[in-house]
Design a protein around this motif. Structure first.
Motif, PDB file in Angstrom:
ATOM      1  N   LYS A 182      -3.453   7.506  -6.772  1.00 11.97           N
ATOM      2  CA  LYS A 182      -3.805   8.793  -7.374  1.00 11.97           C
ATOM      3  C   LYS A 182      -4.518   9.650  -6.332  1.00 11.97           C
ATOM      4  O   LYS A 182      -5.438   9.178  -5.637  1.00 11.97           O
ATOM      5  N   THR A 183      -4.098  10.907  -6.221  1.00 12.55           N
ATOM      6  CA  THR A 183      -4.731  11.845  -5.303  1.00 12.55           C
ATOM      7  C   THR A 183      -6.067  12.307  -5.884  1.00 12.55           C
ATOM      8  O   THR A 183      -6.313  12.151  -7.088  1.00 12.55           O
ATOM      9  N   PRO A 184      -6.944  12.890  -5.060  1.00 10.94           N
ATOM     10  CA  PRO A 184      -8.198  13.423  -5.595  1.00 10.94           C
ATOM     11  C   PRO A 184      -7.987  14.435  -6.712  1.00 10.94           C
ATOM     12  O   PRO A 184      -8.742  14.440  -7.699  1.00 10.94           O
ATOM     13  N   ASP A 185      -6.984  15.289  -6.600  1.00  9.73           N
ATOM     14  CA  ASP A 185      -6.724  16.269  -7.666  1.00  9.73           C
ATOM     15  C   ASP A 185      -6.309  15.566  -8.961  1.00  9.73           C
ATOM     16  O   ASP A 185      -6.741  15.963 -10.059  1.00  9.73           O
ATOM     17  N   GLU A 199       0.856  -1.183   0.000  1.00  8.14           N
ATOM     18  CA  GLU A 199       0.000   0.000   0.000  1.00  8.14           C
ATOM     19  C   GLU A 199       0.897   1.239   0.000  1.00  8.14           C
ATOM     20  O   GLU A 199       2.034   1.190   0.472  1.00  8.14           O
ATOM     21  N   SER A 200       0.383   2.332  -0.530  1.00 13.49           N
ATOM     22  CA  SER A 200       1.163   3.570  -0.565  1.00 13.49           C
ATOM     23  C   SER A 200       0.530   4.608   0.352  1.00 13.49           C
ATOM     24  O   SER A 200      -0.616   4.467   0.793  1.00 13.49           O
ATOM     25  N   SER A 201       1.260   5.664   0.612  1.00 11.51           N
ATOM     26  CA  SER A 201       0.736   6.740   1.451  1.00 11.51           C
ATOM     27  C   SER A 201      -0.377   7.509   0.748  1.00 11.51           C
ATOM     28  O   SER A 201      -1.175   8.191   1.398  1.00 11.51           O
ATOM     29  N   ILE A 202      -0.449   7.388  -0.583  1.00 11.35           N
ATOM     30  CA  ILE A 202      -1.482   8.107  -1.351  1.00 11.35           C
ATOM     31  C   ILE A 202      -2.828   7.409  -1.249  1.00 11.35           C
ATOM     32  O   ILE A 202      -3.873   8.046  -1.190  1.00 11.35           O
ATOM     33  N   GLY A 203      -2.819   6.057  -1.216  1.00  9.11           N
ATOM     34  CA  GLY A 203      -4.063   5.317  -1.114  1.00  9.11           C
ATOM     35  C   GLY A 203      -4.698   5.062  -2.473  1.00  9.11           C
ATOM     36  O   GLY A 203      -4.030   5.017  -3.509  1.00  9.11           O
ATOM     37  N   ILE A 204      -6.012   4.908  -2.478  1.00 12.57           N
ATOM     38  CA  ILE A 204      -6.779   4.557  -3.684  1.00 12.57           C
ATOM     39  C   ILE A 204      -7.767   5.666  -4.001  1.00 12.57           C
ATOM     40  O   ILE A 204      -8.603   6.028  -3.175  1.00 12.57           O
ATOM     41  N   ILE A 246     -15.778  12.278  -6.247  1.00 14.86           N
ATOM     42  CA  ILE A 246     -14.395  11.803  -6.194  1.00 14.86           C
ATOM     43  C   ILE A 246     -14.059  11.436  -4.759  1.00 14.86           C
ATOM     44  O   ILE A 246     -14.338  12.198  -3.826  1.00 14.86           O
ATOM     45  N   THR A 247     -13.495  10.249  -4.586  1.00 16.69           N
ATOM     46  CA  THR A 247     -13.190   9.755  -3.246  1.00 16.69           C
ATOM     47  C   THR A 247     -11.723   9.369  -3.128  1.00 16.69           C
ATOM     48  O   THR A 247     -11.025   9.187  -4.134  1.00 16.69           O
ATOM     49  N   SER A 248     -11.288   9.240  -1.896  1.00 18.83           N
ATOM     50  CA  SER A 248      -9.923   8.778  -1.618  1.00 18.83           C
ATOM     51  C   SER A 248      -9.963   7.952  -0.340  1.00 18.83           C
ATOM     52  O   SER A 248     -10.529   8.383   0.669  1.00 18.83           O
TER      53      SER A 248
END
Length: 481
Positions: free
Chosen positions: A350-353, A296-301, A377-379
């Protein structure tokens, strides 16, 4: 529920004196079935039952409660309400979810007075919780010249994993999950080993506990080490990590000759090649599968859900929006995105932006078409949280057609959408498409259909099954589809 086989045998299969017995031998290459003279005797089945620790189960169809002489009105009503759901059939040693393969042999919608027959179901099943029980079943089927089938969760909606008059190996109670360090000439890292009875939701939850991602299905009751991975296995993570079969490091299997083998790219490599994409329940009885995991990354899904309807707009405008959507698929999957209908686009890391920037060209086209829409848009911090939000209750779908990338990238999207429009015009059918691209090379060469490498959409055509219609009308509807 596992019941002593011989207690149920008389209730399911008529006494030998009441059925016609065919004469042996059977034609070369054929197997004995219930009415053949050389079908195993009661004492044969009793001996097998003892050898598998009394875990031989005689098949009693689930819908027997809807037919005489075991009719139960309340139980039949409950069965009718739940019959179409895979969760009803998964715990049963023999039952399947596909109505065409059920062949109305015993379902809760046919008349109470109609006979409840075994039909295409296995006559007996072994509760396989160890390789030794699989070995005993294989040896028995080979020596007695009877058919053998393997049941995990029976998500094979084409009915290929059942067999009339067969012995079934029920592997859904094989439960094992472990993480460890794996070292080979092809891969070094933290893989995951799990057995055939572990379902997608269990794999996602176990992986999340150690901060990992693992490829599995969007339908959470699919057995990942079963036909899913053995036939390829596309996932919400496939645009980033490839197919499940591409990430298999080794298979632990029991061969038809009853030997236990571990197949890897360097050991029993031909078997590894065939199992990794060549089709489920075909070459061996899989006990477990070891696959690569991903951190997993710090950015998430990231996720993006776009909702709009055809209300208030012309049919041409609606289908123009579908064409626009399809034209943007190559950019989305290139960014690691995967999309299923009525569910959000999935963008690992991928970030929300970043997600918003990827979606903006399509929403601009919707604005130009004067289509009102809702964009959400979700994160989420990890894959499990994203999956549970949008896919935990996602239903299973049938297999379908693979649409190559060239069809969209060569400006032929409109041709594809015209076909969709024609298929759905009657209102009897709907299109479902999983949009993704197979990313990255496999661990080693495998038996995967090479067309998966060029696919951008996996399309299916679906229609509702009318359980109360006549069988003749159902066949006509299936042929029309």
């Amino acid at each position: 529920m596992y019941i002593h086989a011989l207690l149920l045998f008389i209730a399911v299969i008529p006494p030998a004196a009441s059925v016609s017995i065919s004469q042996d031998p059977v034609p070369k290459g054929c197997r004995y079935v219930l009415r053949d003279q050389s079908w195993p005797s009661l004492s044969d089945w009793a001996h097998l039952n003892t050898s598998v620790d009394w875990q031989l189960i005689a098949t009693v169809p689930l819908a027997s409660v809807s037919h005489d002489p075991t009719y139960d009105e309340a139980a039949c009503a409950r069965m009718q309400q739940s019959w179409a759901f895979s969760q009803t059939h998964i715990p049963d040693p023999a039952s399947i979810v596909e109505p065409l393969a059920q062949n109305e042999s015993c379902d809760p919608f046919t008349p109470r007075t109609s006979p409840c027959r075994l039909g295409n179901y296995a006559a007996y099943a072994i509760n396989v919780s160890s390789p030794s029980r699989a070995t005993a079943g294989l040896q028995f089927a080979r020596e007695k010249n009877i058919r053998l089938v393997i049941k995990s969760t029976r998500h094979d909606l084409l009915g290929k994993s059942i067999g009339r008059g067969s012995l079934g190996l029920c592997v859904q109670n094989l439960h094992q999950v472990s993480f460890f360090t794996y070292n080979s000439s092809l891969y070094t890292g933290p893989p995951r080993k799990f057995s055939l009875g572990i379902l997608a939701w269990g794999i996602y939850e176990a992986a999340a506990l150690v901060g990992k991602r693992v490829l599995a299905g969007t339908c959470n009751t699919v057995s990942v080490a079963g036909g899913f991975s053995q036939a390829g296995g596309h996932s919400l993570l496939s645009s980033t990590y490839g197919l499940s079969a591409d990430n298999v490091l080794e298979w632990e299997v029991v061969l038809p000759d009853s030997s236990l083998v571990v197949a890897t790219p360097n050991q029993a490599s031909d078997l590894y090649w065939a199992l990794s994409g060549g089709g489920g329940s075909t070459y061996a009885v899989v006990m477990s599968m070891t696959v690569k995991t991903f951190p997993e990354s710090s950015i998430g899904i990231g996720g993006a859900a776009i909702t709009y309807t055809n209300q208030g707009i012309s049919e041409d405008t609606y289908w123009a929006s579908i064409t626009a959507f399809r034209n943007h698929i190559p950019a989305w999957v290139a960014a690691g995105g995967v999309f299923l209908p009525l569910r959000p686009l999935t963008f690992p890391d991928k970030t929300p932006d970043e997600v918003n920037n990827l979606i903006a060209p399509f929403t601009t086209e919707l604005d130009n078409l004067a289509i009102s829409f809702v964009l959400n848009i979700t994160s989420f911090p990890n894959y499990l949280a994203h999956f549970n939000q949008y896919y935990r209750s996602f239903p299973s779908v049938n297999g379908g057609r693979l649409i190559p990338r060239s069809l969209i990238t060569s400006n032929r999207t409109q041709d594809l959408v015209d076909v969709y429009r024609q298929i759905t015009a009657s209102g009897d059918f709907m299109m479902i498409g999983v949009c993704f691209v197979v990313s990255g090379p496999p661990v080693a060469p495998n038996g995967l259909n090479p067309y998966w490498r060029d696919t951008i959409v996996h399309n299916t055509i679906q229609s509702s099954w009318n359980f109360t219609a006549s069988w003749e009308n159902k066949e006509v509807e299936m042929l029309a589809g």
